[in-house]
Design a protein around this motif. Structure first.
Motif, PDB file in Angstrom:
ATOM      1  N   LEU A  20     -40.459  85.904   1.350  1.00  0.00           N
ATOM      2  CA  LEU A  20     -39.218  85.501   0.602  1.00  0.00           C
ATOM      3  C   LEU A  20     -38.122  85.003   1.655  1.00  0.00           C
ATOM      4  O   LEU A  20     -37.247  84.105   1.012  1.00  0.00           O
ATOM      5  CB  LEU A  20     -38.890  87.078  -0.030  1.00  0.00           C
ATOM      6  CG  LEU A  20     -37.423  86.960  -0.869  1.00  0.00           C
ATOM      7  CD1 LEU A  20     -37.514  86.083  -1.912  1.00  0.00           C
ATOM      8  CD2 LEU A  20     -37.024  88.370  -1.255  1.00  0.00           C
ATOM      9  N   VAL A  21     -37.965  85.391   2.578  1.00  0.00           N
ATOM     10  CA  VAL A  21     -36.810  85.031   3.433  1.00  0.00           C
ATOM     11  C   VAL A  21     -37.088  83.518   3.791  1.00  0.00           C
ATOM     12  O   VAL A  21     -36.284  82.727   4.093  1.00  0.00           O
ATOM     13  CB  VAL A  21     -36.734  85.898   4.748  1.00  0.00           C
ATOM     14  CG1 VAL A  21     -37.654  85.684   5.680  1.00  0.00           C
ATOM     15  CG2 VAL A  21     -35.510  85.515   5.095  1.00  0.00           C
ATOM     16  N   ARG A  22     -38.265  83.196   4.142  1.00  0.00           N
ATOM     17  CA  ARG A  22     -38.659  81.531   4.182  1.00  0.00           C
ATOM     18  C   ARG A  22     -38.287  80.705   3.460  1.00  0.00           C
ATOM     19  O   ARG A  22     -37.747  79.778   3.430  1.00  0.00           O
ATOM     20  CB  ARG A  22     -40.277  81.600   4.680  1.00  0.00           C
ATOM     21  CG  ARG A  22     -40.675  80.325   5.054  1.00  0.00           C
ATOM     22  CD  ARG A  22     -42.177  80.291   5.556  1.00  0.00           C
ATOM     23  NE  ARG A  22     -42.320  78.752   5.806  1.00  0.00           N
ATOM     24  CZ  ARG A  22     -42.107  78.275   7.267  1.00  0.00           C
ATOM     25  NH1 ARG A  22     -41.574  79.106   7.998  1.00  0.00           N
ATOM     26  NH2 ARG A  22     -42.437  76.969   7.580  1.00  0.00           N
ATOM     27  N   VAL A  23     -38.755  81.285   2.034  1.00  0.00           N
ATOM     28  CA  VAL A  23     -38.224  80.317   0.975  1.00  0.00           C
ATOM     29  C   VAL A  23     -36.905  80.134   0.709  1.00  0.00           C
ATOM     30  O   VAL A  23     -36.305  79.008   0.536  1.00  0.00           O
ATOM     31  CB  VAL A  23     -38.913  81.114  -0.355  1.00  0.00           C
ATOM     32  CG1 VAL A  23     -38.543  80.213  -1.592  1.00  0.00           C
ATOM     33  CG2 VAL A  23     -40.491  81.074  -0.336  1.00  0.00           C
TER      34      VAL A  23
ATOM     35  N   ILE B 219     -28.898  81.297  -1.393  1.00  0.00           N
ATOM     36  CA  ILE B 219     -28.013  80.105  -1.654  1.00  0.00           C
ATOM     37  C   ILE B 219     -26.548  80.694  -1.918  1.00  0.00           C
ATOM     38  O   ILE B 219     -25.588  80.159  -1.043  1.00  0.00           O
ATOM     39  CB  ILE B 219     -28.284  79.196  -2.751  1.00  0.00           C
ATOM     40  CG1 ILE B 219     -29.663  78.589  -2.523  1.00  0.00           C
ATOM     41  CG2 ILE B 219     -27.244  78.148  -2.984  1.00  0.00           C
ATOM     42  CD1 ILE B 219     -30.186  77.673  -3.814  1.00  0.00           C
ATOM     43  N   ARG B 220     -26.457  81.676  -2.561  1.00  0.00           N
ATOM     44  CA  ARG B 220     -25.059  82.386  -2.910  1.00  0.00           C
ATOM     45  C   ARG B 220     -24.622  83.054  -1.737  1.00  0.00           C
ATOM     46  O   ARG B 220     -23.387  83.113  -1.488  1.00  0.00           O
ATOM     47  CB  ARG B 220     -25.054  83.167  -4.009  1.00  0.00           C
ATOM     48  CG  ARG B 220     -25.622  82.666  -5.347  1.00  0.00           C
ATOM     49  CD  ARG B 220     -25.887  83.573  -6.607  1.00  0.00           C
ATOM     50  NE  ARG B 220     -24.853  84.645  -6.783  1.00  0.00           N
ATOM     51  CZ  ARG B 220     -25.358  85.851  -6.733  1.00  0.00           C
ATOM     52  NH1 ARG B 220     -26.396  86.443  -6.355  1.00  0.00           N
ATOM     53  NH2 ARG B 220     -24.316  86.809  -6.965  1.00  0.00           N
ATOM     54  N   THR B 221     -25.449  83.706  -1.015  1.00  0.00           N
ATOM     55  CA  THR B 221     -25.017  84.897   0.061  1.00  0.00           C
ATOM     56  C   THR B 221     -25.051  84.207   1.508  1.00  0.00           C
ATOM     57  O   THR B 221     -24.512  85.100   2.379  1.00  0.00           O
ATOM     58  CB  THR B 221     -25.557  85.756  -0.098  1.00  0.00           C
ATOM     59  OG1 THR B 221     -27.181  85.978   0.103  1.00  0.00           O
ATOM     60  CG2 THR B 221     -25.595  86.586  -1.485  1.00  0.00           C
ATOM     61  N   HIS B 222     -25.535  83.096   1.802  1.00  0.00           N
ATOM     62  CA  HIS B 222     -25.925  82.621   3.420  1.00  0.00           C
ATOM     63  C   HIS B 222     -24.822  82.627   4.050  1.00  0.00           C
ATOM     64  O   HIS B 222     -24.864  82.579   5.078  1.00  0.00           O
ATOM     65  CB  HIS B 222     -27.008  81.640   3.274  1.00  0.00           C
ATOM     66  CG  HIS B 222     -26.405  80.321   2.872  1.00  0.00           C
ATOM     67  ND1 HIS B 222     -26.155  79.575   1.753  1.00  0.00           N
ATOM     68  CD2 HIS B 222     -25.811  79.430   3.803  1.00  0.00           C
ATOM     69  CE1 HIS B 222     -25.682  78.527   1.846  1.00  0.00           C
ATOM     70  NE2 HIS B 222     -25.506  78.177   3.003  1.00  0.00           N
TER      71      HIS B 222
ATOM     72  N   LYS C 267     -31.943  93.078   3.332  1.00  0.00           N
ATOM     73  CA  LYS C 267     -32.415  92.736   4.534  1.00  0.00           C
ATOM     74  C   LYS C 267     -32.729  91.159   4.827  1.00  0.00           C
ATOM     75  O   LYS C 267     -32.198  90.589   5.575  1.00  0.00           O
ATOM     76  CB  LYS C 267     -33.707  93.537   5.050  1.00  0.00           C
ATOM     77  CG  LYS C 267     -33.477  95.120   5.084  1.00  0.00           C
ATOM     78  CD  LYS C 267     -34.815  95.638   5.560  1.00  0.00           C
ATOM     79  CE  LYS C 267     -34.585  97.314   5.697  1.00  0.00           C
ATOM     80  NZ  LYS C 267     -35.799  97.860   6.263  1.00  0.00           N
ATOM     81  N   GLU C 268     -33.359  90.747   3.842  1.00  0.00           N
ATOM     82  CA  GLU C 268     -33.874  89.210   3.731  1.00  0.00           C
ATOM     83  C   GLU C 268     -32.454  88.290   3.718  1.00  0.00           C
ATOM     84  O   GLU C 268     -32.407  87.374   4.490  1.00  0.00           O
ATOM     85  CB  GLU C 268     -34.517  89.107   2.504  1.00  0.00           C
ATOM     86  CG  GLU C 268     -36.058  89.657   2.568  1.00  0.00           C
ATOM     87  CD  GLU C 268     -36.033  91.034   2.122  1.00  0.00           C
ATOM     88  OE1 GLU C 268     -36.913  91.594   2.493  1.00  0.00           O
ATOM     89  OE2 GLU C 268     -35.088  91.549   1.637  1.00  0.00           O
ATOM     90  N   THR C 269     -31.372  88.664   2.917  1.00  0.00           N
ATOM     91  CA  THR C 269     -30.315  87.604   2.767  1.00  0.00           C
ATOM     92  C   THR C 269     -29.697  87.702   3.997  1.00  0.00           C
ATOM     93  O   THR C 269     -28.993  86.926   4.390  1.00  0.00           O
ATOM     94  CB  THR C 269     -29.516  88.116   1.749  1.00  0.00           C
ATOM     95  OG1 THR C 269     -29.245  89.372   1.582  1.00  0.00           O
ATOM     96  CG2 THR C 269     -30.005  87.579   0.453  1.00  0.00           C
ATOM     97  N   ALA C 270     -29.552  88.985   4.615  1.00  0.00           N
ATOM     98  CA  ALA C 270     -28.908  89.360   5.774  1.00  0.00           C
ATOM     99  C   ALA C 270     -29.412  88.359   7.126  1.00  0.00           C
ATOM    100  O   ALA C 270     -28.764  87.995   7.855  1.00  0.00           O
ATOM    101  CB  ALA C 270     -28.775  90.894   6.269  1.00  0.00           C
ATOM    102  N   ILE C 271     -30.651  88.655   6.971  1.00  0.00           N
ATOM    103  CA  ILE C 271     -31.559  87.840   7.938  1.00  0.00           C
ATOM    104  C   ILE C 271     -31.351  86.335   8.093  1.00  0.00           C
ATOM    105  O   ILE C 271     -31.016  85.743   8.837  1.00  0.00           O
ATOM    106  CB  ILE C 271     -33.000  87.989   8.033  1.00  0.00           C
ATOM    107  CG1 ILE C 271     -33.382  89.659   8.401  1.00  0.00           C
ATOM    108  CG2 ILE C 271     -33.828  87.062   8.839  1.00  0.00           C
ATOM    109  CD1 ILE C 271     -34.671  89.822   8.130  1.00  0.00           C
TER     110      ILE C 271
END
Length: 681
Positions: free
Chosen positions: A501-504, A567-570, A605-609
């Motif tokens: 998920l985080v890669r995509v 996209i919204r949170t990066h 976790k994924e969006t934070a990473i």
């Protein structure tokens, strides 16, 4: 009125979940068999596991199905069939014989003996039609008694007395070959072939009436068990006779439970238990999976799968309870895990098994096997999008079923004899049916709009149209996204987050830069900076807008919401610091909100990473002479700044995990910027 509407609007999510729980409870209870649940589980030729059982009431002992079938077969074999004798056909045959006799015996050798021949032929016809002629008797056994009805009279005789059309020729031969009319054999055969017709028919209607009358006399019971009599002792083997008594007690209990006076109470009990189980599931989701709980579609999806499994199991139990393991129940945790996570998948699986315990036979054995199979399913499949993993897991699930069943058999029997090999084939069928999970996941994605790792794998293809457009329009951004994806994936693997998920999310997080690619430094290959002619406020607005533009592009290209979240949170609510400082240097009236991203903050976790990997990778391009100490220092500085700004306040990530991510990013960047020896020219 407006106050009520406002409350309804604010609590519509909670109201929907309550209604969903009520509707699901009604559907599940409706699917349950319409009988009470006998409190004991027992099997033939296996030990009685409970205390001594005494008859609570007087009840009749039901005959087993084999006994009833045997008695019915005996009645069918002993029933005397009825046949109808038609005098008219017999008389017509005699008349036809007399009319055609002269035309057949025309030779001079028969002229002087025509009267004798004719009388002899009539005698044969009388013998043929004494009991009559029938077309076929192959359906009846030799020596069987029959009833021959002649008008209003019924005569009992043997079936051998009837003549079939095939036996007429043999009868003529017996009468003529050894008699005085040997030369007339062929003429008589020719004549009888034309005139003799069947006049006896099987009376199926009357026979069946007699058969049904005899069948109705078969008693469904054999004896009575008196109240207080001991039925079975603890540890005693349930032999065939005891087994039939227990089945009779179970039938008596179930027939009494669902009377008009008790029906509503039993249904109410089922409703309470099912609603409690579903409420526990909702509370678990609310407590540990708040994002799932807030999404009504996802909650509906989970409840839908539970109802589906209850439906299939109920249908199989009603058809034949011996095939209850054919239902691939392990599909449920696989599906839930594919869209959510392992913990929710296992909890949902256990709740479903508890519900199925009301309807399946051998409840304890069934629940043990299914829970163990569910645990194996959760533990063995880590990456469902890899086909080999699914096949390996299916093999392990099947193996666990077989081992579990074998263990229960030797516990009950104390021997390996009498193994039911058909059950093993049932487990194999169940394993093969579990492979259906992949097309099922695809169908669920289309119906419920969810995203699984299988779809995420497809989105990682850099040859897809959207990523190709990014590579062509903004090659620098594309290269940056690839680097961020590698960094984020490594960090996710290290802390146990969803690396796919985080890669995509990393690959697509900057697609908004395709709108104005040259406004971003990584795409300014000509060395011309468009921001030199713009005010800091305008430049900041262009930079910030790439998030909004990215969301619009993602929605036009039907990217899943889980990807759009990246996209919204990066950038969270961080500040475009370069232009903010530049605006301050120009002594403008600066409002920091004009230079800040709108958010929201990372919430997983994924969006934070991704936020950490994106910031670190972008900033690393500014390092002129990178060294290990310098890289470590600037990684610490960037991520600590994000922490100070509370960018990870809403993310489900711990301080320890952030430290692990820092370590991974430092290691990866050191490998990327490691110093090489200077080669001679």
């Amino acid at each position: 009125m407006s106050t009520i509407l406002n409350r309804f609007y604010k609590n519509q999510g909670s109201i929907y979940k309550v209604l969903l729980c009520i509707v699901s409870t009604i559907l599940i209870v409706y699917l349950f068999p319409k009988s009470g649940k006998f409190q004991f589980d027992f099997q033939q030729n296996k030990p009685w596991q409970y205390d001594n059982l005494y008859a609570p009431v007087d009840f009749a002992i039901l005959k087993s199905q084999d006994q009833l079938d045997q008695e019915k077969a005996e009645v069918e074999n002993n029933i005397i069939p009825y046949f109808i004798y038609d005098h008219d056909i017999a008389n017509e045959a005699k008349a036809a014989y007399e009319n055609q006799f002269a035309s057949v015996f025309t030779d001079s050798i028969f002229r002087d003996r025509q009267r004798e021949l004719k009388a002899f032929g009539l005698k044969i016809i009388d013998e043929i039609y004494k009991y009559g002629v029938v077309n076929d008797l192959t359906a009846f056994q030799e020596g069987r008694k029959i009833y021959l009805r002649r008008g209003n009279e019924i005569e009992e005789t043997s079936i051998e007395n009837l003549n079939t059309t095939d036996e007429i020729t043999a009868l003529i031969n017996r009468k003529l070959v050894n008699g005085p009319y040997v030369q007339a054999v062929n003429r008589f055969k020719e004549l009888f072939f034309d005139v003799v017709q069947p006049n006896v028919t099987y009376d199926e209607k009357l026979t069946n009436k007699e058969l049904n009358a005899e069948m109705s006399k078969i008693a469904p019971t054999k004896g009575v068990v008196n109240k207080g009599s001991r039925i079975v002792a603890k540890g005693e083997i349930v032999e065939q006779s005891t087994y039939q008594i227990l089945k009779s007690l179970q039938a008596e209990y179930e027939s009494q439970t669902w009377t008009a006076s008790k029906y509503n109470w039993v249904v109410f009990g089922y409703v309470l238990l099912v609603s409690v189980a579903l409420t526990m599931l909702l509370l678990f989701i609310k407590t540990y999976r708040e994002l799932v709980f807030e999404n009504n579609t996802k909650v509906t999806f989970i409840f839908f799968n539970i109802i589906l499994m209850v439906l299939f199991t109920t249908l199989i139990v009603k058809y034949d309870a011996n095939y209850v393991y054919v239902v691939p129940l392990c599909i449920l945790p696989l599906v839930i895990k594919a869209f959510f996570d392992s913990r929710l998948g296992l909890f949902t699986h256990v709740i479903t098994i508890l519900l199925l315990g009301f309807i399946v036979p051998n409840t304890s054995e069934y629940m043990f096997l299914q829970v163990i199979a569910g645990i194996v399913t959760i533990l063995t499949i880590s990456e469902l999008y890899k086909r080999a993993n699914l096949f390996i897991s299916v093999g392990q699930i099947t193996f666990i079923y077989i081992i579990g069943y074998f263990a229960f058999h030797i516990i009950h029997e104390g021997t390996v004899e009498n193994l039911e090999w058909e059950t093993f084939s049932t487990f194999i069928i169940t394993g093969l049916a579990t492979l259906f999970v992949q097309p099922l996941i695809y169908a669920y994605e289309k119906i419920f709009g969810l995203v699984s790792d299988l779809s995420l794998l497809e989105l990682t293809d850099t040859n897809s149209k959207l990523l190709k457009d990014l590579a062509n329009k903004a090659p620098g951004t594309f290269h940056h996204s690839l680097n961020v994806a590698n960094l984020a994936e490594a960090a996710a693997n290290e802390i146990g987050a969803n690396s796919m998920l985080v890669r995509v999310g990393a690959l697509y997080h900057d697609i908004g830069k395709m709108v104005n690619p040259t406004d971003f430094t990584e795409n300014q290959s000509t060395g011309i900076n468009t921001h030199e002619d713009l005010s800091p406020r305008e430049s900041a607005r262009i930079i910030i807008d790439h998030v909004i533009n990215g969301i619009e592009i993602a929605r036009k290209n039907n990217l899943p919401d889980r990807v759009i979240d990246f996209i919204r949170t990066h950038h969270g609510t961080s500040t475009v610091y370069y232009f903010y400082k530049k605006a301050q240097e120009q002594d403008e009236d600066v409002n920091i909100e004009d230079f800040s991203y709108p958010g929201p903050l990372p919430f997983s976790k994924e969006t934070a990473i991704l936020m950490m990997a994106d910031s670190v990778e972008a900033a690393s391009k500014s390092l002129k002479n990178p060294t290990s100490v310098l890289i470590d220092s600037f990684v610490e500085k960037i991520i600590n700044k994000q922490m100070d700004e509370n960018q990870f306040l809403n993310a489900t990530i711990t301080f320890k995990e952030i430290q692990v991510i820092k370590k991974v990013l430092k290691s990866k960047l050191n490998n990327i910027y490691h110093l090489r020896i200077e080669y001679p020219e």
